[in-house]
Design a protein around this motif. Structure first.
Motif, PDB file in Angstrom:
ATOM      1  N   ASP A  74      22.178  73.367  73.397  1.00  0.00           N
ATOM      2  CA  ASP A  74      22.973  73.954  72.030  1.00  0.00           C
ATOM      3  C   ASP A  74      24.448  73.750  72.333  1.00  0.00           C
ATOM      4  N   TYR A  77      26.514  76.124  74.116  1.00  0.00           N
ATOM      5  CA  TYR A  77      26.276  77.685  73.890  1.00  0.00           C
ATOM      6  C   TYR A  77      24.941  77.982  74.674  1.00  0.00           C
ATOM      7  N   HIS A 117      23.255  85.351  75.160  1.00  0.00           N
ATOM      8  CA  HIS A 117      22.089  84.784  76.044  1.00  0.00           C
ATOM      9  C   HIS A 117      22.735  83.666  77.062  1.00  0.00           C
ATOM     10  N   PHE A 162      17.548  79.683  64.494  1.00  0.00           N
ATOM     11  CA  PHE A 162      17.272  78.220  64.472  1.00  0.00           C
ATOM     12  C   PHE A 162      15.814  77.831  63.919  1.00  0.00           C
ATOM     13  N   PHE A 185      17.882  81.962  69.970  1.00  0.00           N
ATOM     14  CA  PHE A 185      17.885  80.613  69.702  1.00  0.00           C
ATOM     15  C   PHE A 185      16.799  79.777  70.289  1.00  0.00           C
ATOM     16  N   GLN A 189      18.059  79.413  76.015  1.00  0.00           N
ATOM     17  CA  GLN A 189      18.935  80.238  75.657  1.00  0.00           C
ATOM     18  C   GLN A 189      18.039  81.439  75.967  1.00  0.00           C
ATOM     19  N   ARG A 219      36.645  84.539  71.626  1.00  0.00           N
ATOM     20  CA  ARG A 219      35.809  84.777  70.689  1.00  0.00           C
ATOM     21  C   ARG A 219      34.463  84.974  71.098  1.00  0.00           C
ATOM     22  N   ASP A 221      30.589  84.957  70.611  1.00  0.00           N
ATOM     23  CA  ASP A 221      29.236  84.186  70.181  1.00  0.00           C
ATOM     24  C   ASP A 221      28.442  85.352  69.701  1.00  0.00           C
ATOM     25  N   SER A 222      27.673  85.054  68.489  1.00  0.00           N
ATOM     26  CA  SER A 222      26.787  86.007  67.899  1.00  0.00           C
ATOM     27  C   SER A 222      26.883  87.464  68.297  1.00  0.00           C
ATOM     28  N   GLU A 275      32.138  86.785  66.288  1.00  0.00           N
ATOM     29  CA  GLU A 275      31.246  85.852  65.451  1.00  0.00           C
ATOM     30  C   GLU A 275      30.418  86.821  64.780  1.00  0.00           C
ATOM     31  N   ASP A 337      29.445  74.555  62.913  1.00  0.00           N
ATOM     32  CA  ASP A 337      28.061  74.871  62.512  1.00  0.00           C
ATOM     33  C   ASP A 337      27.681  74.649  61.113  1.00  0.00           C
ATOM     34  N   ARG A 422      23.767  69.906  62.905  1.00  0.00           N
ATOM     35  CA  ARG A 422      25.059  70.085  62.773  1.00  0.00           C
ATOM     36  C   ARG A 422      25.898  68.797  63.585  1.00  0.00           C
ATOM     37  N   ARG A 426      30.372  67.305  63.918  1.00  0.00           N
ATOM     38  CA  ARG A 426      30.949  67.244  65.357  1.00  0.00           C
ATOM     39  C   ARG A 426      31.351  65.908  65.969  1.00  0.00           C
TER      40      ARG A 426
HETATM   41  C1  NOJ Z   1      26.924  80.476  67.162  1.00  0.00           C
HETATM   42  C2  NOJ Z   1      27.482  79.178  67.394  1.00  0.00           C
HETATM   43  O1  NOJ Z   1      28.684  78.982  66.716  1.00  0.00           O
HETATM   44  C3  NOJ Z   1      26.588  78.070  67.388  1.00  0.00           C
HETATM   45  O2  NOJ Z   1      27.074  76.901  67.607  1.00  0.00           O
HETATM   46  C4  NOJ Z   1      25.387  78.537  68.428  1.00  0.00           C
HETATM   47  O3  NOJ Z   1      24.395  77.539  68.190  1.00  0.00           O
HETATM   48  C5  NOJ Z   1      24.757  79.979  68.219  1.00  0.00           C
HETATM   49  N1  NOJ Z   1      26.076  80.855  67.885  1.00  0.00           N
HETATM   50  C6  NOJ Z   1      23.973  80.449  69.465  1.00  0.00           C
HETATM   51  O4  NOJ Z   1      24.878  80.552  70.452  1.00  0.00           O
END
Ligand code: NOJ
Length: 568
Positions: A74, A77, A117, A162, A185, A189, A219, A221-222, A275, A337, A422, A426
């Protein structure tokens, strides 16, 4: 390379403790930024070689998407080692040197941490698989027997962000079907169990590891997903606040309080940026109380259509939600994203929603670019910090014709191809020249960029735009220069002025006024002393449709504001 002892890493500690309240933060997706060694993948040496570009752009900090070792199931991530650097990107020593080189230019570094994760290749998960059911190693994750007589039904029917399943069944060493494990996800993960003390300790240690190396923030994540209801109930149709089994649970706040204490124990202000995708603004703001996160991404604005009433409401709701907790807002037009703004704003439906992403939708890119220019000046003038996703300063569109066999994003595959995924936002940046790889990789590169760049990007290279005073790049450079010079921009006072229909008008401080014309007709500018910047050329002194003007006005012009001032 020999590394200095942690205590000798420089920070910008003395200069500005409140830097994060108004910072311009540039998001670096390393894989697609700049490839120094010619393997078709961006790397840290590539970023170091472009620091001059970032300085000239006028950014205060860089946020790096995960740069750790990862199988890239991913896009990084899925982290297999949080204390090292992906070998395709470079080494830990290079990351440390990059942090210091950037600081020498006055640019701070924010890194991405992924606490919800890990990669299925992470040693903890590998140990859990090997140790088998009932083992302490499995306690760090969510392993459960299946439901139904043969255990072949997953423990819950929780939906995934996802698409697809959120549980995967393991196979026992003897080949028989085993327990299931949770993954919000992809199956690569697995979710961590945040009731386990090891999980807390490990992440606190990871924070210290990077703060010791001079990073100015993380930052997260999730950030609203870490804690789960251990009883694993199904998701109610309309969950009461705090009662969703895997989102926005109240126990999260203690985690972030402990992280804040760690951040605050370092010199300089080390920031925590969440996030957090939550529709309930009051619940969102709870994460920003003074002893929790410093800021969180405000995704409402990027999800709104190009419509004055909608953007007005978004700005108002955002500022009102932040005011009670005293936190500054963030302004974000896009990230890795979501659909690039030039494409989104060029469509009939200009909203963003993951479920509504469609490749092949008719798109007017010239209109999209014009609106993106106007939007850039709106967000850069709003109170709080500003995020710029790499390539937005070049006005890159979403790439929608990547050959199917090159697509990588699991969102695409898990939606069974319905979501284009996405990858289109990128694609490696175009820096110079007239043909791919457009300076992304050196001329003698052994491989093409990991995603192909459209040939039309020859007109969008940083080099071409630098010599065109009307380019998006030059607009961003001017906007950020003025933002840095104008004491009224960044953090601070904001007030609406009433204006014509479909026109947004607001003031910052005493002498700065913004007019954004989202109507179909040119509009007159209010009385002003000086035009500071416009996203389009004025026509007979009027502001054309889909454009924004920054004006310097006399203090008296800002007195008839029609809303209470929000101050920081
Ligand atoms: C948010 C991230 O911005 C995204 O790219 C990622 O796929 C998910 N969290 C899972 O980590």
């Amino acid at each position: 390379m020999t590394l200095p002892a942690a205590s000798t890493y420089r920070t910008l500690a003395d200069s500005d403790d409140l830097w994060w309240r108004s910072a311009v933060i540039y998001q670096v997706y390393v894989r697609s930024f700049s490839d120094d060694n010619g393997d078709g993948t961006g790397d840290l040496a590539g970023v170091r070689s472009r620091l001059g570009y970032l300085k000239q752009l006028g950014v205060d900090a860089l946020w790096f998407n995960p740069w750790y070792p990862s199988p890239l199931a991913d896009g990084g991530y899925d982290v297999s080692d949080y204390r090292s650097i992906h070998p395709s990107f470079g080494t830990l020593g290079e990351a440390e040197a990059l942090i210091q080189d950037a600081l020498a230019l006055g640019i701070r570094t924010i890194i991405d941490v992924v606490p919800n994760h890990v990669s299925d290749q992470h040693p903890w998960f590998q140990a859990a698989l090997a140790a088998g059911p009932g083992s302490p190693e499995r306690e760090r994750f969510w392993f459960r027997p299946g439901r139904g007589p043969d255990g072949d039904e997953p423990p819950t029917r929780w939906p995934s962000n996802f698409a697809g399943d959120t549980w995967t069944r393991t196979v026992n060493p003897d080949g028989s079907p085993g327990e299931w494990y949770l993954h919000l996800f992809t199956p690569e993960q697995p979710d961590l169990n945040w009731t386990h003390p090891d999980v807390h300790r490990e992440h606190e240690d990871i924070l210290k590891f990077w703060f010791d190396r001079g990073v100015a923030g993380v930052r997260i994540d999730s950030a609203a997903l870490l804690v789960k209801d251990a009883n694993l109930p199904e998701v109610p149709l309309t969950p009461a606040p705090g009662e969703h089994p895997n989102t926005d649970r109240d126990e999260l706040h203690d985690i972030y309080r402990s992280w804040r204490a760690i951040a605050d124990s370092y010199e300089g202000t080390r920031v925590l940026v969440g996030e957090i995708w939550l529709p309930d603004v009051e619940r969102f703001a709870r994460y920003l109380r003074p002893d929790e996160l410093h800021t969180a991404f405000n995704f409402d604005f990027l999800a709104r259509p190009w419509n004055a009433a909608e953007l007005h409401e978004s700005i108002e709701t955002t500022l009102s939600a932040h005011a009670p907790v005293g936190a500054p807002s963030t302004w974000v037009l896009s990230n890795h994203d979501v659909t690039r703004p030039v494409t989104r704003y060029g469509r009939e439906d200009t909203t963003f929603a993951f479920a509504s992403k469609r490749a092949g939708t008719p798109t007017d890119l010239a209109l999209g670019l014009r609106r993106s220019r106007a939007a850039a000046l709106i967000t850069a003038a709003l109170p709080g910090s500003l995020y710029i996703y790499q390539g937005d300063e070049l006005g890159l569109p979403e790439v929608e014709d990547i050959p199917a066999e090159l697509l990588q994003d699991p969102m695409h595959f898990r939606s069974l191809g319905i979501d284009p995924g996405r990858d289109g936002c990128r694609v490696p940046l175009p820096w110079s020249g007239t043909a791919p790889p457009f300076g992304f990789s050196p001329a003698n590169a052994s491989t093409s960029p990991w995603l192909p760049q459209p040939i039309g990007w020859r007109e969008l290279t940083a080099e071409a735009q630098q010599s065109d005073p009307t380019s998006m790049l030059r607009l961003y450079q001017s906007a950020l220069r003025i933002r840095a010079e104008e004491p009224d921009l960044g953090d601070g006072r904001f007030a609406w002025l009433s204006g014509a229909p479909d026109v947004l008008t607001f003031t910052r401080g005493d002498t700065f006024l913004l007019v954004a014309n989202l109507s179909a007709h040119p509009v007159d500018l209010p009385d002003h002393q000086r035009v500071l910047l416009t996203s389009e050329t004025l026509v007979n002194g009027m502001l054309p449709s889909d454009s924004t003007a920054w004006l310097e006005v006399l203090p008296s012009a800002t007195e008839n504001s029609d809303r209470p001032h929000h101050s920081a």
